[in-house]
Design an enzyme around this catalytic site. Sequence first.
Site, short mmCIF file in Angstrom:
data_model
loop_
_atom_site.label_atom_id
_atom_site.label_comp_id
_atom_site.label_asym_id
_atom_site.label_seq_id
_atom_site.Cartn_x
_atom_site.Cartn_y
_atom_site.Cartn_z
N CYS A 1 0.84 -1.20 0.00
CA CYS A 1 0.00 0.00 0.00
C CYS A 1 0.88 1.26 0.00
CB CYS A 1 -0.98 -0.04 1.16
SG CYS A 1 -2.31 1.18 1.00
N HIS B 1 -3.85 -4.94 -0.16
CA HIS B 1 -3.40 -5.49 1.13
C HIS B 1 -3.48 -7.01 1.08
CE1 HIS B 1 -3.05 -1.82 3.56
NE2 HIS B 1 -4.00 -1.35 2.79
N GLU C 1 -2.45 -9.05 3.22
CA GLU C 1 -2.75 -9.54 4.57
C GLU C 1 -4.23 -9.41 4.91
OE1 GLU C 1 -2.24 -5.15 5.25
OE2 GLU C 1 -1.47 -6.63 3.85
#
Length: 193
Positions: free
Chosen positions: A77, A175, A177
């Site tokens: 990001c 993202h 994650e």
Amino acid sequence: MKIAIIDYGAGNVQSVLFALERLGFEGIVTNDWKTIKKADKVIFPGVGEASSAMKMLVNSGLDVLIPTLKQPVLGICLGMQLMCKHSEEGNTNGLGIFDVNVVKFSQEVKVPQMGWNTIYNLKTPLFEGIKENEFMYLVHSFYASLSENTIATTNYEHEYSTALKRDNFFGVQFHPEKSGILGEQILKNFLNL
């Protein structure tokens, strides 16, 4: 495997740590030069505003260290955006790893782009096992233009780089994650590089 997560006060480090744990790895959150240099893999996360995040990197000297790293480095990001040449956000000079400018979406679309969007034109082993047009989770108002460093594309208002690569440096706008099993697959691919 030693995984360093760069700590400069602007990272989404907790969610990255949890994602690594789910994959059976342990990361160390650090701003220590020696620890970062010795790590097998480096993750450079980021959340927030470019100019203040860049100031934090400069204050800790990490702006000098990061471009010299030789092991695989993954910017996430804002981390990816700071690896670019320049960002319109706060008129910020970045680390210049990717020869790309970061610009703001126009007022024609809702910003930030927040939610799930597809990634396509996937290149490099970072996307091993990921099909074209899979969905990833994004939250951003600025984007990296398309360039020779582009290894994945997303369309929001128009096409832009949702992933970049140059030498041992990778960056993703989404993202991983927070992108479920497929995002974790991308993290796993990065750790396997």
